[in-house]
Write an enzyme that holds these catalytic residues in place. Structure first.
Site, short mmCIF file in Angstrom:
data_model
loop_
_atom_site.label_atom_id
_atom_site.label_comp_id
_atom_site.label_asym_id
_atom_site.label_seq_id
_atom_site.Cartn_x
_atom_site.Cartn_y
_atom_site.Cartn_z
N ASP A 116 -6.45 -3.87 -7.54
CA ASP A 116 -7.00 -4.40 -6.29
C ASP A 116 -7.16 -5.90 -6.42
O ASP A 116 -7.23 -6.42 -7.54
CB ASP A 116 -8.34 -3.74 -5.94
CG ASP A 116 -8.67 -3.91 -4.46
OD1 ASP A 116 -8.24 -3.07 -3.66
OD2 ASP A 116 -9.34 -4.90 -4.12
N ARG A 127 0.82 -1.22 0.00
CA ARG A 127 0.00 0.00 0.00
C ARG A 127 0.85 1.27 0.00
O ARG A 127 0.49 2.26 0.63
CB ARG A 127 -0.94 0.04 1.21
CG ARG A 127 -2.03 -0.97 1.17
CD ARG A 127 -3.13 -0.53 0.20
NE ARG A 127 -4.09 -1.58 0.00
CZ ARG A 127 -5.19 -1.73 0.73
NH1 ARG A 127 -5.47 -0.88 1.65
NH2 ARG A 127 -6.00 -2.72 0.49
N ARG A 129 -6.41 11.62 -7.46
CA ARG A 129 -7.30 10.47 -7.42
C ARG A 129 -8.76 10.86 -7.66
O ARG A 129 -9.54 10.09 -8.22
CB ARG A 129 -7.10 9.81 -6.06
CG ARG A 129 -8.08 8.80 -5.61
CD ARG A 129 -7.97 7.49 -6.32
NE ARG A 129 -8.83 6.59 -5.59
CZ ARG A 129 -10.16 6.62 -5.70
NH1 ARG A 129 -10.72 7.46 -6.52
NH2 ARG A 129 -10.90 5.81 -4.99
N ARG A 148 -3.83 6.73 0.00
CA ARG A 148 -4.25 7.97 0.63
C ARG A 148 -3.24 8.62 1.56
O ARG A 148 -3.42 9.77 1.95
CB ARG A 148 -5.57 7.74 1.37
CG ARG A 148 -6.76 7.72 0.41
CD ARG A 148 -8.01 7.30 1.11
NE ARG A 148 -7.83 5.96 1.68
CZ ARG A 148 -8.77 5.27 2.30
NH1 ARG A 148 -9.94 5.79 2.49
NH2 ARG A 148 -8.53 4.06 2.76
N TYR A 159 -14.48 -12.42 0.81
CA TYR A 159 -15.30 -11.26 0.42
C TYR A 159 -16.58 -11.70 -0.29
O TYR A 159 -17.65 -11.15 -0.06
CB TYR A 159 -14.51 -10.30 -0.48
CG TYR A 159 -13.48 -9.50 0.29
CD1 TYR A 159 -13.88 -8.47 1.13
CD2 TYR A 159 -12.13 -9.77 0.18
CE1 TYR A 159 -12.95 -7.73 1.86
CE2 TYR A 159 -11.19 -9.04 0.90
CZ TYR A 159 -11.61 -8.02 1.73
OH TYR A 159 -10.69 -7.30 2.45
#
Ligand code: CP3
Length: 358
Positions: free
Chosen positions: A88, A39, A52, A43, A164
Site C-alpha cells: 500500500d 488494483r 485474505r 476484493r 492522508y
C-alpha cells in the site's frame, strides 16, 4: 549501496527486458499491446477473498507468502503483462511508526494527524532492510515466481501521502492539506521533502530486490491547479522520480483528475504517464506528444456495465491509442470491488487479440 542498486536493478531488468510491457515503457517495438490493471489484486477476486481473511491489510502485506500469492492471483487469472506488488502507499510511513492504519472500506486513517513543525520529527528516514524486510522478501519471492512477467514496485507520491497525514484519513476536498500548504508553505515543503526521501528509499530497495518498473501514485494531485501543482507538489515528486532514474527502470507517474497536469507530471521525470478516463487517449497524446508512453484509460465503471459495454469501450480506447508503441492498456483508475472478473478476462483477450502496435 549505489553500485549494488545499479547492479541488481539492471540484473532484474535483464530478466524480462523483452516483455511487451517494458518495451512499451521504453517506446521500443513489440508485438502486442500490454495490459495490466491498477488494483488488479483485491476484493473483486473470489480467490483473494478466500485467502485474505478478516485481519487488516497491513497484516497481509507483512506476510510475504500471502502477499506473494495475492500478487500472483490476477496474473494467473487474467494473463496480464505485468504484476503489481501487493502493498500500500502507506506501508513505509506505517513502518516507521507514524501511526497509520488501513481501515477496510475506508482507506488509511491516522491517529494523530500532522499539524505542526514538531510533527516532522515523527517522520524519520526509512531503513528498508530493517523497516520493511517483508516487502523485500515478497519481491524476491515474486521475481522467482513470475518468470518473464515484470513486477511493478510502487510508492505514494509526497502530496498524496501528505494528504492522508494531514487530513487524518480520506478526504473529498483536501481542505486541511491545502490550508497547511497555503498558510505555511515552508512547513509543507519540508513535509513533502521528507516524504520524498521515504518514497525514494522504498523504491530504491524495491528495485534492488527485483522490481522491473516503478509507479509513483499521486492519486489526489488533481485537487491542485497547474500553478499550485508546479509550486507545491512537483518538486518533491521530481526528487523521487529523478532519484530513481539511476536504476534505469521505467518510471510510471499516475494521478486522478490530472488532465490539466499531464504535461507537468511528465516533466517531473516520468517515462510513462497514467491517464484517467476523463481525458480521451487521443487528446492525451496531443497534449503530451509522441515521445512518451501513455497508460490507460478504460473507465472502471464501464466494466461494471457488462461484457458488451466493456468490450465496446475497450475497442474505443484501442482506437484512440492508434497503435502507438507507447501505450499500456489499463483502467483509468483502480478495479472496483464490485467488478466481475469475467468481464476483465474478456477485456484482456480483446486487448491481446485486437490491439495492434505500429
Ligand atoms: O493490485 C494492486 O493495485 C495492489 C496493491 C495496491 C493496494 N493499494 C492494495 C490495497 C496498491 C497499488 C495500492 C495503492 C494505494 N493505496 C493508493 C493509490 C492507488 C489509487 O487507488 O489511487 C491509494 C490512494 C491507497 C490508499 C488506500 N488503501 C485506499 C484508498 C484503500 C481502499 C480502502 C478500501 O478498503 O476500499 C486502501 C486499502 C487497500 N489497499 C485495499 C487493497 C487491495 C483494499 C482493502 C483490503 O483488501 O483490505
Amino acid at each position: 549501496m549505489a553500485d549494488r542498486i545499479g547492479f541488481v536493478g539492471s540484473l532484474a531488468a535483464m530478466v524480462s527486458d523483452d516483455s511487451p510491457f517494458l518495451r512499451a515503457c521504453r517506446l521500443e517495438p513489440h508485438d502486442r499491446v500490454p495490459v495490466w490493471f491498477m488494483r488488479q489484486a483485491g476484493r473483486s477476486l473470489p480467490e483473494y477473498r478466500a485467502i485474505r481473511g478478516t485481519g487488516s491489510i497491513t497484516e497481509a502485506i507483512r506476510s510475504p507468502d500471502l502477499a506473494t500469492e495475492i500478487t500472483l492471483q490476477p496474473v494467473r487469472r487474467y494473463g496480464t503483462d505485468a504484476a503489481i506488488l501487493y502493498s500500500d502507499i502507506v506501508t513505509p510511513i506505517e513502518a516507521i511508526g507514524f501511526g497509520v492504519t488501513v481501515e477496510p472500506g475506508v482507506g488509511p486513517v491516522v491517529a494523530r494527524p500532522f499539524e505542526t513543525a514538531a510533527d516532522l520529527e515523527r517522520i524519520r528516514a526509512l531503513e528498508p532492510e530493517n523497516d520493511t524486510p517483508f516487502v523485500l522478501e515478497t519481491i524476491r519471492n515474486l521475481v522467482g515466481e513470475l518468470g518473464d512477467v515484470p513486477l511493478i514496485g510502487f510508492a505514494g507520491a509526497p502530496f498524496t501521502v501528505a494528504s492522508y497525514l494531514v487530513e487524518g484519513g480520506p478526504s473529498r476536498t483536501y481542505a486541511r492539506t491545502k490550508r497547511l500548504m497555503y498558510a505555511d508553505p515552508d512547513l509543507f515543503e519540508q513535509l513533502l521533502d521528507r516524504l520524498a526521501d521515504l518514497a525514494l528509499a522504498s523504491l530504491r530497495s524495491q528495485v534492488a530486490a527485483g522490481a522491473s518498473a516503478i509507479q509513483l501514485f499521486d492519486s489526489w494531485a488533481g485537487a491542485l491547479s497547474l500553478s499550485d501543482y508546479l509550486r507545491y507538489a512537483q518538486p518533491a515528486s521530481r526528487k523521487v522520480l529523478t532519484g530513481i532514474a539511476e536504476t534505469g527502470v521505467p518510471r510510471i507517474h499516475f494521478g486522478v483528475s490530472t488532465g490539466e497536469l499531464l504535461g507537468a507530471m511528465h516533466d517531473a521525470g516520468a517515462d510513462v504517464v497514467g491517464v484517467d478516463w476523463r481525458v480521451d487517449l487521443d487528446d492525451a497524446r496531443r497534449r503530451l506528444g509522441d515521445e512518451v508512453c501513455l497508460q490507460g484509460n478504460l473507465d472502471p465503471a464501464a466494466v461494471l456495465a457488462g461484457v458488451d459495454v466493456a468490450v465496446d469501450r475497450t475497442r474505443d480506447v484501442l482506437r484512440r491509442a492508434d497503435g502507438h508503441r507507447g501505450h499500456i492498456f489499463n483502467l483509468g483508475h483502480g478495479v472496483v470491488p464490485e467488478t466481475d472478473p469475467a468481464v476483465l478476462e474478456r477485456v484482456v483477450e480483446v486487448v491481446h487479440e485486437e490491439g495492434r502496435v505500429r
